[in-house]
Design a protein around this motif. Sequence first.
Motif, PDB file in Angstrom:
ATOM      1  N   VAL A   1       0.874  -1.304  -0.039  1.00 45.76           N
ATOM      2  CA  VAL A   1       0.236  -0.007  -0.024  1.00 45.76           C
ATOM      3  C   VAL A   1       1.041   1.255   0.039  1.00 45.76           C
ATOM      4  CG1 VAL A   1      -1.724   1.479   1.417  1.00 45.76           C
ATOM      5  CG2 VAL A   1      -1.925  -0.984   0.915  1.00 45.76           C
ATOM      6  N   ALA A   2       1.815   1.192   1.039  1.00 48.55           N
ATOM      7  CA  ALA A   2       2.812   2.349   0.842  1.00 48.55           C
ATOM      8  C   ALA A   2       3.511   2.620  -0.485  1.00 48.55           C
ATOM      9  CB  ALA A   2       3.755   2.235   1.774  1.00 48.55           C
ATOM     10  N   SER A   3       4.013   1.653  -1.260  1.00 50.91           N
ATOM     11  CA  SER A   3       4.424   1.855  -2.332  1.00 50.91           C
ATOM     12  C   SER A   3       3.305   2.110  -3.528  1.00 50.91           C
ATOM     13  CB  SER A   3       5.092   0.405  -2.949  1.00 50.91           C
ATOM     14  OG  SER A   3       5.977  -0.305  -1.966  1.00 50.91           O
ATOM     15  N   VAL A   4       2.224   1.863  -3.367  1.00 46.88           N
ATOM     16  CA  VAL A   4       1.201   2.484  -4.496  1.00 46.88           C
ATOM     17  C   VAL A   4       1.108   3.738  -4.191  1.00 46.88           C
ATOM     18  CG1 VAL A   4      -0.939   2.017  -5.207  1.00 46.88           C
ATOM     19  CG2 VAL A   4       0.491   0.193  -4.799  1.00 46.88           C
ATOM     20  N   VAL A   5       0.927   4.165  -2.852  1.00 45.84           N
ATOM     21  CA  VAL A   5       0.693   5.641  -2.484  1.00 45.84           C
ATOM     22  C   VAL A   5       1.858   6.280  -2.941  1.00 45.84           C
ATOM     23  CG1 VAL A   5       0.208   7.312  -0.569  1.00 45.84           C
ATOM     24  CG2 VAL A   5      -0.897   4.908  -0.685  1.00 45.84           C
ATOM     25  N   PHE A   6       3.159   5.664  -2.761  1.00 44.29           N
ATOM     26  CA  PHE A   6       4.356   6.652  -3.035  1.00 44.29           C
ATOM     27  C   PHE A   6       4.173   6.766  -4.442  1.00 44.29           C
ATOM     28  CE2 PHE A   6       8.642   6.825  -4.544  1.00 44.29           C
ATOM     29  CZ  PHE A   6       9.109   7.843  -3.722  1.00 44.29           C
ATOM     30  N   LEU A   7       4.096   5.963  -5.251  1.00 49.12           N
ATOM     31  CA  LEU A   7       4.085   5.946  -6.753  1.00 49.12           C
ATOM     32  C   LEU A   7       3.006   6.783  -7.289  1.00 49.12           C
ATOM     33  CD1 LEU A   7       5.131   4.910  -9.467  1.00 49.12           C
ATOM     34  CD2 LEU A   7       3.510   3.226  -9.167  1.00 49.12           C
ATOM     35  N   ILE A   8       1.924   7.004  -6.834  1.00 51.69           N
ATOM     36  CA  ILE A   8       0.861   7.729  -6.976  1.00 51.69           C
ATOM     37  C   ILE A   8       1.042   9.270  -7.068  1.00 51.69           C
ATOM     38  CG2 ILE A   8      -1.715   8.439  -6.839  1.00 51.69           C
ATOM     39  CD1 ILE A   8      -2.363   5.387  -6.443  1.00 51.69           C
ATOM     40  N   VAL A   9       1.534   9.606  -5.722  1.00 48.75           N
ATOM     41  CA  VAL A   9       1.945  10.763  -5.216  1.00 48.75           C
ATOM     42  C   VAL A   9       3.247  11.305  -6.319  1.00 48.75           C
ATOM     43  CG1 VAL A   9       2.984  12.242  -3.506  1.00 48.75           C
ATOM     44  CG2 VAL A   9       1.145  10.428  -2.841  1.00 48.75           C
ATOM     45  N   SER A  10       4.164  10.359  -6.513  1.00 45.19           N
ATOM     46  CA  SER A  10       5.270  10.959  -7.410  1.00 45.19           C
ATOM     47  C   SER A  10       4.665  11.179  -8.910  1.00 45.19           C
ATOM     48  CB  SER A  10       6.199   9.703  -7.510  1.00 45.19           C
ATOM     49  OG  SER A  10       7.004   9.350  -6.212  1.00 45.19           O
TER      50      SER A  10
END
Length: 258
Positions: free
Chosen positions: A65-74
């Motif tokens: 979940v943290a990786s997906v959120v980081f990718l979306i924010v980036s």
Amino acid sequence: GLVDGYHAGYYDCFNGSEFDSDPPSVKETNKDFSYDDKLSFKENAINLANSMGISERELNVILTVASVVFLIVSLLMAFFTIFVTQPLSIGAARFFMCARNGDVQFGNIGYAFKKGQYIKVVKTTVVKSLYTFFWSLLFIIPGIVKTFSYALVPYILSENPTISTKKAITISRKTMKGEKWHFFILGLSFILWYILGAIACGIGTIFVLPYVQATYAEFYALMRQKALAFGYADAEDLPGYPEKTLENNIPPYNSGMS
């Protein structure tokens, strides 16, 4: 703590162990985490999660979940920079260049968003950023050098947003030859101003930035003259900026009169 103390006393009473000993299960689930260089990053992460009462499966879910959120924010930040921040910076360059001629219309900030030139502006800024990024892969110094080489591209686009990408980058690269050190020193000259702005709880930066941008506009004005004089660009490439209409025969600010 109450639960741990109760179980520890219960264990000591019925097992005949020392007073300050803990049951093996309590020690296992409440031991402090310490990073072990001999273990991999994943193994240390699992140990940390276990010390916090998190299972390996829960840890995998959290990391995913943290990786997906980081990718979306980036991605959102990248899109915002490409489609909003960069065009606005070009509009800001046009505002300060026009201000030299007495034209201080705030609408110049949105100049790059006009129909028929927005896509070309975005394309050129993206290509410039990619060139800089690929040069940066050859260590940091080449990336810094190319950043200085392409420093005039935003100003060129603010003057002629429909110019071809290759032409804008070439004009900037040729014009900045022999000028990169001067541009670097000019940037260093603002350090104390930024420090003073930061000391004032960051509010001072609001007053520093216009001064910095106006100074860079003067730098581009000199580089523009160099590009035209050396034949790196012509009047079609750099058509100039509009001047404010004379009022009561008073010339604009940058007319050259004292």
